[in-house]
Design a protein around this motif. Structure first.
Motif, PDB file in Angstrom:
ATOM      1  N   LEU A  95       0.870  -1.291  -0.124  1.00  0.00           N
ATOM      2  CA  LEU A  95      -0.072  -0.122  -0.013  1.00  0.00           C
ATOM      3  C   LEU A  95       1.002   1.257  -0.090  1.00  0.00           C
ATOM      4  O   LEU A  95       0.467   2.399  -0.714  1.00  0.00           O
ATOM      5  N   LEU A  96       1.890   1.258   1.028  1.00  0.00           N
ATOM      6  CA  LEU A  96       2.697   2.261   0.860  1.00  0.00           C
ATOM      7  C   LEU A  96       3.713   2.501  -0.459  1.00  0.00           C
ATOM      8  O   LEU A  96       3.929   3.571  -0.858  1.00  0.00           O
ATOM      9  N   ARG A  97       4.417   1.437  -1.029  1.00  0.00           N
ATOM     10  CA  ARG A  97       4.909   1.531  -2.134  1.00  0.00           C
ATOM     11  C   ARG A  97       4.045   2.103  -3.266  1.00  0.00           C
ATOM     12  O   ARG A  97       4.587   3.106  -3.995  1.00  0.00           O
ATOM     13  N   SER A 262      -3.118   5.842   2.949  1.00  0.00           N
ATOM     14  CA  SER A 262      -2.051   5.324   3.774  1.00  0.00           C
ATOM     15  C   SER A 262      -2.103   5.303   5.396  1.00  0.00           C
ATOM     16  O   SER A 262      -2.771   6.330   5.739  1.00  0.00           O
ATOM     17  N   HIS A 263      -1.823   4.293   6.105  1.00  0.00           N
ATOM     18  CA  HIS A 263      -1.978   4.198   7.441  1.00  0.00           C
ATOM     19  C   HIS A 263      -3.466   4.236   7.897  1.00  0.00           C
ATOM     20  O   HIS A 263      -3.587   5.114   8.855  1.00  0.00           O
ATOM     21  N   GLY A 264      -4.270   4.158   7.091  1.00  0.00           N
ATOM     22  CA  GLY A 264      -5.685   3.885   7.499  1.00  0.00           C
ATOM     23  C   GLY A 264      -6.374   5.433   7.364  1.00  0.00           C
ATOM     24  O   GLY A 264      -7.560   5.811   7.595  1.00  0.00           O
ATOM     25  N   GLY A 265      -5.676   6.277   6.586  1.00  0.00           N
ATOM     26  CA  GLY A 265      -6.216   7.784   6.431  1.00  0.00           C
ATOM     27  C   GLY A 265      -5.196   8.842   6.324  1.00  0.00           C
ATOM     28  O   GLY A 265      -5.085   9.134   7.486  1.00  0.00           O
ATOM     29  N   SER A 266      -4.559   9.231   5.433  1.00  0.00           N
ATOM     30  CA  SER A 266      -3.473  10.237   5.688  1.00  0.00           C
ATOM     31  C   SER A 266      -4.014  11.230   4.901  1.00  0.00           C
ATOM     32  O   SER A 266      -5.036  11.321   3.770  1.00  0.00           O
ATOM     33  N   ILE A 267      -3.283  12.522   4.811  1.00  0.00           N
ATOM     34  CA  ILE A 267      -3.664  13.591   3.675  1.00  0.00           C
ATOM     35  C   ILE A 267      -2.031  13.988   3.068  1.00  0.00           C
ATOM     36  O   ILE A 267      -1.263  14.024   3.742  1.00  0.00           O
ATOM     37  N   HIS A 394      -6.873  -1.823   9.639  1.00  0.00           N
ATOM     38  CA  HIS A 394      -7.044  -0.720   8.803  1.00  0.00           C
ATOM     39  C   HIS A 394      -6.751  -1.577   7.510  1.00  0.00           C
ATOM     40  O   HIS A 394      -7.177  -1.173   6.554  1.00  0.00           O
ATOM     41  N   ILE A 395      -6.025  -2.791   7.468  1.00  0.00           N
ATOM     42  CA  ILE A 395      -5.885  -3.397   6.206  1.00  0.00           C
ATOM     43  C   ILE A 395      -6.492  -4.813   6.204  1.00  0.00           C
ATOM     44  O   ILE A 395      -6.138  -5.983   5.498  1.00  0.00           O
ATOM     45  N   ALA A 396      -7.602  -5.126   6.957  1.00  0.00           N
ATOM     46  CA  ALA A 396      -8.227  -6.353   7.147  1.00  0.00           C
ATOM     47  C   ALA A 396      -8.847  -6.825   5.866  1.00  0.00           C
ATOM     48  O   ALA A 396      -8.810  -7.924   5.658  1.00  0.00           O
ATOM     49  N   GLY A 397      -9.221  -5.881   4.950  1.00  0.00           N
ATOM     50  CA  GLY A 397      -9.787  -6.203   3.579  1.00  0.00           C
ATOM     51  C   GLY A 397      -8.738  -7.010   2.633  1.00  0.00           C
ATOM     52  O   GLY A 397      -8.977  -7.856   2.104  1.00  0.00           O
ATOM     53  N   GLU A 398      -7.304  -6.736   3.021  1.00  0.00           N
ATOM     54  CA  GLU A 398      -6.444  -7.203   2.084  1.00  0.00           C
ATOM     55  C   GLU A 398      -5.801  -8.551   3.007  1.00  0.00           C
ATOM     56  O   GLU A 398      -5.551  -9.612   2.356  1.00  0.00           O
ATOM     57  N   PRO A 415     -11.377  -5.321  15.566  1.00  0.00           N
ATOM     58  CA  PRO A 415     -11.676  -4.647  16.785  1.00  0.00           C
ATOM     59  C   PRO A 415     -12.227  -3.175  16.780  1.00  0.00           C
ATOM     60  O   PRO A 415     -12.910  -2.525  17.636  1.00  0.00           O
ATOM     61  N   LEU A 416     -11.909  -2.663  15.347  1.00  0.00           N
ATOM     62  CA  LEU A 416     -12.389  -1.172  15.396  1.00  0.00           C
ATOM     63  C   LEU A 416     -12.870  -1.147  13.787  1.00  0.00           C
ATOM     64  O   LEU A 416     -12.387  -2.014  13.044  1.00  0.00           O
ATOM     65  N   PRO A 417     -13.649   0.036  13.553  1.00  0.00           N
ATOM     66  CA  PRO A 417     -14.181   1.254  14.539  1.00  0.00           C
ATOM     67  C   PRO A 417     -15.339   0.648  15.487  1.00  0.00           C
ATOM     68  O   PRO A 417     -15.289   1.016  16.375  1.00  0.00           O
ATOM     69  N   GLU A 418     -15.725  -0.661  15.011  1.00  0.00           N
ATOM     70  CA  GLU A 418     -16.912  -1.231  15.807  1.00  0.00           C
ATOM     71  C   GLU A 418     -16.372  -2.767  16.023  1.00  0.00           C
ATOM     72  O   GLU A 418     -15.874  -3.218  14.930  1.00  0.00           O
ATOM     73  N   PRO A 419     -16.365  -3.465  16.949  1.00  0.00           N
ATOM     74  CA  PRO A 419     -15.732  -4.693  17.027  1.00  0.00           C
ATOM     75  C   PRO A 419     -16.592  -5.519  16.310  1.00  0.00           C
ATOM     76  O   PRO A 419     -17.852  -5.677  16.588  1.00  0.00           O
ATOM     77  N   ARG A 420     -16.472  -6.400  15.335  1.00  0.00           N
ATOM     78  CA  ARG A 420     -17.100  -7.316  14.470  1.00  0.00           C
ATOM     79  C   ARG A 420     -16.364  -8.371  13.930  1.00  0.00           C
ATOM     80  O   ARG A 420     -15.266  -8.575  13.832  1.00  0.00           O
TER      81      ARG A 420
END
Ligand code: ZN
Length: 422
Positions: A95-97, A262-267, A394-398, A415-420
């Motif tokens: 993701l970062l690359r 990046s990192h679950g949401g950057s700017i 934050h990369i659970a989908g991957e 565990p986040l944003p809602e445990p599920r």
């Protein structure tokens, strides 16, 4: 006005409370949330070692009413936070690359960069970002104080192994000429004296040169409850409002900004000397969507409440599982897992072990502040625990499809944003 005093922990071997705003100097700062005392995220004791005393630091999030900067309440000596035995290399995550490749494409096109243009990256790590500019035909120079800079030098990305400051900036300008672009990705939140860094950046830039920064973005942090990204490496949590305020103080105007994954949401923010570039609509649009003043105070208050509820909900889910006799493991041990584990109060009684991919330097160590061992991922497939919490949620989908494909039959939990359960 610049702060009259900078909280400097570097070189103290300890920590220093942040009592006035790191950007505007305002005090007192409002307390948003306290996560209690936390161990340094890289403080990982070998498995089996007799427990002995270790340092823990207060972890409090503060808000400046004057400039809206959200910041940590404590500066910890970088030698404690970044031990040399755990080098972080940015080239390891796809993701970062991909993001750095995108940064090069976008900026080269937007700014019309050619082979004469010098690109300087501050905190250049293993040279991953600059390698894209090198391939793109630009001249590149990295500045990286840690040993990771050697990796960059070996792959042909010239890297100065020094801490960045005004002296290094002057030296770079003298020896290499002024820079068309200066980049700083994810180090802009770490460095104690942020004004000194921006002074150095301005010094290196050509009259119409551009500074591009990438930082964790406060807005998705609040929206997706990423309190687990709050730890002592991250001294500041920028919104565009607060970042713009900081850059304005140095005569830099933000002319383009956009969210990146990046990192679950950057700017990603582009800035240059006032009046040298046309300010794009993106800037006003993003600023309009950010809470400010009283609205920000209200938003932060809601965040605090949601964080507390999220902890209780995760514990409640784990209690139900434990009452049924379930065995629970963890997936991956990123820095952010340390905050989650310690804030929620997970320990070796609740989590049998945490898996890391083969080769990880964390294998054989305990999760910070606990005796939960970090083990090779193969254990997960041999052992088949009933469920596994994905700490890199934050990369659970991957990650989730890969874990299933490799043969894990248990339940996956984010565990986040809602445990599920996935
Ligand atoms: Zn402030």
């Amino acid at each position: 006005m610049r702060p009259s005093k900078v909280a400097r922990a570097a070189g103290t071997g300890a920590s220093v409370p942040i009592e006035s705003c790191q950007v505007c100097g305002h005090s007192p700062l409002d307390v948003v949330l306290s996560l209690g005392y936390m161990p340094p995220v890289n403080q990982m004791v070998p498995v089996g070692q007799v427990p002995r005393q270790l340092p823990w630091f207060p972890t409090t999030l503060l808000h400046c009413r004057k400039c809206d900067l959200v910041q940590l309440g404590l500066a910890v000596d970088p030698t404690i936070i970044f031990p040399p035995e755990y080098p972080y290399t940015s080239g390891t995550t796809k993701l970062l690359r991909d993001n750095f490749a995108d940064l090069q494409r976008e900026s080269a096109m937007m700014l019309g960069l050619g082979e004469k243009d010098l690109i300087v990256d501050i905190g250049s790590n293993d040279g991953t970002l600059l390698s894209n500019f090198k391939t793109g035909g630009q001249r590149v120079l990295g500045i990286e104080p840690t040993d990771v800079g050697e990796i960059a030098n070996q792959r042909g990305i010239q890297t100065i192994k020094r801490y960045f400051g005004i002296d290094v900036a002057r030296e770079v300008k003298r020896e290499f000429g002024a820079a068309s672009v200066v980049t700083a990705a994810n180090c802009f939140a770490h460095i104690e004296d942020v004004h000194a860094i921006v002074d150095g950046i301005v010094e290196m830039l050509k009259p119409d040169g551009v500074f591009i920064s990438e930082s964790h973005y406060l807005i998705p942090l609040l929206e997706t409850l990423q309190y687990d990204t709050i730890y002592h490496e991250h001294l500041r949590y920028y919104s565009l409002t607060s970042l713009k305020h900081l850059l304005d103080m140095h005569g830099l105007e933000v002319f383009h900004a956009r969210p990146i994954p990046s990192h679950g949401g950057s700017i990603r923010v582009y800035a240059a000397r006032r009046g040298t570039h046309t300010v794009e609509e993106s800037v006003g649009r993003m600023l309009d969507n950010e809470p400010r003043g009283d609205a920000m105070v209200g938003r932060l208050d809601k965040f605090k409440n949601d964080v507390i509820l999220s902890k209780l909900r995760l514990l409640s889910m784990l209690r139900d599982l434990k009452e049924k006799g379930a065995r629970i493991a963890g997936i991956s041990a990123p820095s952010r897992a340390s905050t989650l584990v310690n804030y929620v109060g997970l320990d070796e009684g609740l989590i049998d072990y945490v898996c890391e991919i083969a080769g990880s330097l964390k294998i054989g160590k305990c999760m910070p502040g606990t005796q939960i061992p970090v083990v090779d991922e193969s254990r997960l497939y041999a052992d088949q625990p009933d469920c596994a919490i994905i700490f890199s949620w934050h990369i659970a989908g991957e990650l989730a499809p890969k874990l299933k494909a490799k043969g894990f039959h248990g339940t996956l939990i984010t565990p986040l944003p809602e445990p599920r359960t996935l």
